[in-house]
Design a protein around this motif. Sequence first.
Motif, PDB file in Angstrom:
ATOM      1  N   ASP A   1      32.942  44.900  22.287  1.00  0.00           N
ATOM      2  CA  ASP A   1      34.347  44.922  22.664  1.00  0.00           C
ATOM      3  C   ASP A   1      34.920  46.332  22.523  1.00  0.00           C
ATOM      4  O   ASP A   1      36.005  46.611  23.000  1.00  0.00           O
ATOM      5  CB  ASP A   1      35.154  43.932  21.817  1.00  0.00           C
ATOM      6  CG  ASP A   1      36.480  43.587  22.462  1.00  0.00           C
ATOM      7  OD1 ASP A   1      36.483  43.239  23.648  1.00  0.00           O
ATOM      8  OD2 ASP A   1      37.517  43.703  21.783  1.00  0.00           O
TER       9      ASP A   1
ATOM     10  N   SER B   1      32.437  45.231  27.885  1.00  0.00           N
ATOM     11  CA  SER B   1      33.437  44.277  28.356  1.00  0.00           C
ATOM     12  C   SER B   1      33.885  43.338  27.242  1.00  0.00           C
ATOM     13  O   SER B   1      35.019  42.882  27.235  1.00  0.00           O
ATOM     14  CB  SER B   1      32.872  43.458  29.515  1.00  0.00           C
ATOM     15  OG  SER B   1      32.697  44.286  30.623  1.00  0.00           O
TER      16      SER B   1
ATOM     17  N   GLU C   1      29.556  46.970  34.935  1.00  0.00           N
ATOM     18  CA  GLU C   1      30.692  47.044  34.018  1.00  0.00           C
ATOM     19  C   GLU C   1      30.899  48.469  33.503  1.00  0.00           C
ATOM     20  O   GLU C   1      31.987  48.819  33.045  1.00  0.00           O
ATOM     21  CB  GLU C   1      30.506  46.087  32.839  1.00  0.00           C
ATOM     22  CG  GLU C   1      30.542  44.621  33.209  1.00  0.00           C
ATOM     23  CD  GLU C   1      31.920  44.129  33.613  1.00  0.00           C
ATOM     24  OE1 GLU C   1      32.775  43.951  32.722  1.00  0.00           O
ATOM     25  OE2 GLU C   1      32.142  43.932  34.829  1.00  0.00           O
TER      26      GLU C   1
ATOM     27  N   ASP D   1      36.584  40.520  27.287  1.00  0.00           N
ATOM     28  CA  ASP D   1      36.995  40.380  28.688  1.00  0.00           C
ATOM     29  C   ASP D   1      35.850  39.942  29.595  1.00  0.00           C
ATOM     30  O   ASP D   1      36.041  39.757  30.794  1.00  0.00           O
ATOM     31  CB  ASP D   1      37.560  41.709  29.206  1.00  0.00           C
ATOM     32  CG  ASP D   1      38.846  42.103  28.512  1.00  0.00           C
ATOM     33  OD1 ASP D   1      39.610  41.202  28.123  1.00  0.00           O
ATOM     34  OD2 ASP D   1      39.073  43.321  28.354  1.00  0.00           O
ATOM     35  N   TRP D   2      34.655  39.800  29.034  1.00  0.00           N
ATOM     36  CA  TRP D   2      33.445  39.536  29.803  1.00  0.00           C
ATOM     37  C   TRP D   2      33.610  38.417  30.825  1.00  0.00           C
ATOM     38  O   TRP D   2      33.335  38.603  32.010  1.00  0.00           O
ATOM     39  CB  TRP D   2      32.287  39.221  28.852  1.00  0.00           C
ATOM     40  CG  TRP D   2      31.085  38.730  29.558  1.00  0.00           C
ATOM     41  CD1 TRP D   2      30.673  37.429  29.680  1.00  0.00           C
ATOM     42  CD2 TRP D   2      30.135  39.508  30.290  1.00  0.00           C
ATOM     43  NE1 TRP D   2      29.533  37.359  30.433  1.00  0.00           N
ATOM     44  CE2 TRP D   2      29.187  38.626  30.816  1.00  0.00           C
ATOM     45  CE3 TRP D   2      30.005  40.866  30.554  1.00  0.00           C
ATOM     46  CZ2 TRP D   2      28.115  39.055  31.585  1.00  0.00           C
ATOM     47  CZ3 TRP D   2      28.946  41.291  31.321  1.00  0.00           C
ATOM     48  CH2 TRP D   2      28.004  40.395  31.827  1.00  0.00           C
ATOM     49  N   GLU D   3      34.034  37.254  30.379  1.00  0.00           N
ATOM     50  CA  GLU D   3      34.120  36.101  31.285  1.00  0.00           C
ATOM     51  C   GLU D   3      35.084  36.364  32.434  1.00  0.00           C
ATOM     52  O   GLU D   3      34.798  36.020  33.583  1.00  0.00           O
ATOM     53  CB  GLU D   3      34.535  34.845  30.521  1.00  0.00           C
ATOM     54  CG  GLU D   3      33.443  34.316  29.615  1.00  0.00           C
ATOM     55  CD  GLU D   3      33.769  32.974  28.983  1.00  0.00           C
ATOM     56  OE1 GLU D   3      34.473  32.161  29.623  1.00  0.00           O
ATOM     57  OE2 GLU D   3      33.324  32.733  27.855  1.00  0.00           O
ATOM     58  N   ALA D   4      36.220  36.995  32.133  1.00  0.00           N
ATOM     59  CA  ALA D   4      37.225  37.254  33.164  1.00  0.00           C
ATOM     60  C   ALA D   4      36.751  38.287  34.190  1.00  0.00           C
ATOM     61  O   ALA D   4      37.103  38.194  35.365  1.00  0.00           O
ATOM     62  CB  ALA D   4      38.524  37.730  32.517  1.00  0.00           C
ATOM     63  N   THR D   5      35.960  39.250  33.751  1.00  0.00           N
ATOM     64  CA  THR D   5      35.569  40.327  34.673  1.00  0.00           C
ATOM     65  C   THR D   5      34.282  40.044  35.428  1.00  0.00           C
ATOM     66  O   THR D   5      34.047  40.644  36.478  1.00  0.00           O
ATOM     67  CB  THR D   5      35.437  41.674  33.942  1.00  0.00           C
ATOM     68  OG1 THR D   5      34.408  41.583  32.968  1.00  0.00           O
ATOM     69  CG2 THR D   5      36.748  42.067  33.294  1.00  0.00           C
ATOM     70  N   THR D   6      33.441  39.152  34.914  1.00  0.00           N
ATOM     71  CA  THR D   6      32.152  38.919  35.566  1.00  0.00           C
ATOM     72  C   THR D   6      31.992  37.531  36.167  1.00  0.00           C
ATOM     73  O   THR D   6      31.151  37.336  37.041  1.00  0.00           O
ATOM     74  CB  THR D   6      30.986  39.126  34.583  1.00  0.00           C
ATOM     75  OG1 THR D   6      31.037  38.107  33.584  1.00  0.00           O
ATOM     76  CG2 THR D   6      31.016  40.521  33.983  1.00  0.00           C
ATOM     77  N   GLY D   7      32.731  36.559  35.646  1.00  0.00           N
ATOM     78  CA  GLY D   7      32.559  35.187  36.097  1.00  0.00           C
ATOM     79  C   GLY D   7      31.456  34.441  35.381  1.00  0.00           C
ATOM     80  O   GLY D   7      31.259  33.250  35.591  1.00  0.00           O
TER      81      GLY D   7
ATOM     82  N   SER E   1      30.077  32.813  31.957  1.00  0.00           N
ATOM     83  CA  SER E   1      30.560  32.387  30.642  1.00  0.00           C
ATOM     84  C   SER E   1      29.739  33.095  29.565  1.00  0.00           C
ATOM     85  O   SER E   1      28.610  33.532  29.817  1.00  0.00           O
ATOM     86  CB  SER E   1      30.424  30.872  30.480  1.00  0.00           C
ATOM     87  OG  SER E   1      29.064  30.509  30.317  1.00  0.00           O
ATOM     88  N   ASP E   2      30.314  33.199  28.374  1.00  0.00           N
ATOM     89  CA  ASP E   2      29.582  33.801  27.268  1.00  0.00           C
ATOM     90  C   ASP E   2      28.289  33.035  26.998  1.00  0.00           C
ATOM     91  O   ASP E   2      27.237  33.646  26.777  1.00  0.00           O
ATOM     92  CB  ASP E   2      30.434  33.823  25.993  1.00  0.00           C
ATOM     93  CG  ASP E   2      31.495  34.910  26.012  1.00  0.00           C
ATOM     94  OD1 ASP E   2      31.400  35.843  26.831  1.00  0.00           O
ATOM     95  OD2 ASP E   2      32.423  34.822  25.191  1.00  0.00           O
TER      96      ASP E   2
END
Length: 117
Positions: free
Chosen positions: A82, A86, A23, A89-95, A97-98
């Motif tokens: 943030d 990430s 990231e 945006d973490w979930e969207a960029t890495t796949g 889940s938090d």
Amino acid sequence: MGQQISLGFDADEREFFARTLEESGGPAHVTDSLAAFVGFADAADMAKRCTDIADRVRRDGRIDAADLRRSQLACEILFSSDIHGSGLDWEATTGFSDAEAIGLLRRVQVKMLGLRG
């Protein structure tokens, strides 16, 4: 290359750790001052070295002893912040889940703590 340390990560931990470090090259917002705080020369150095560390961790689960602390701190910031990481945006960029990521982060932290002594 310096002394190599086996992280003892399982496959999920290795992938989480490596993906988080990646990231730093985007979409995280790494600045030169953040990179210096973490222990790298500048943002470009951090992105390059984090990518190299991620590749090594994925390949054989080992890390250079000199990278142990700085890669853990980078992982913690890049996942959760943030402002510099990430973050939202973490979930969207890495796949990941938090919820999954925080569990993996804690497992990684415990294992790295044991390596730091």
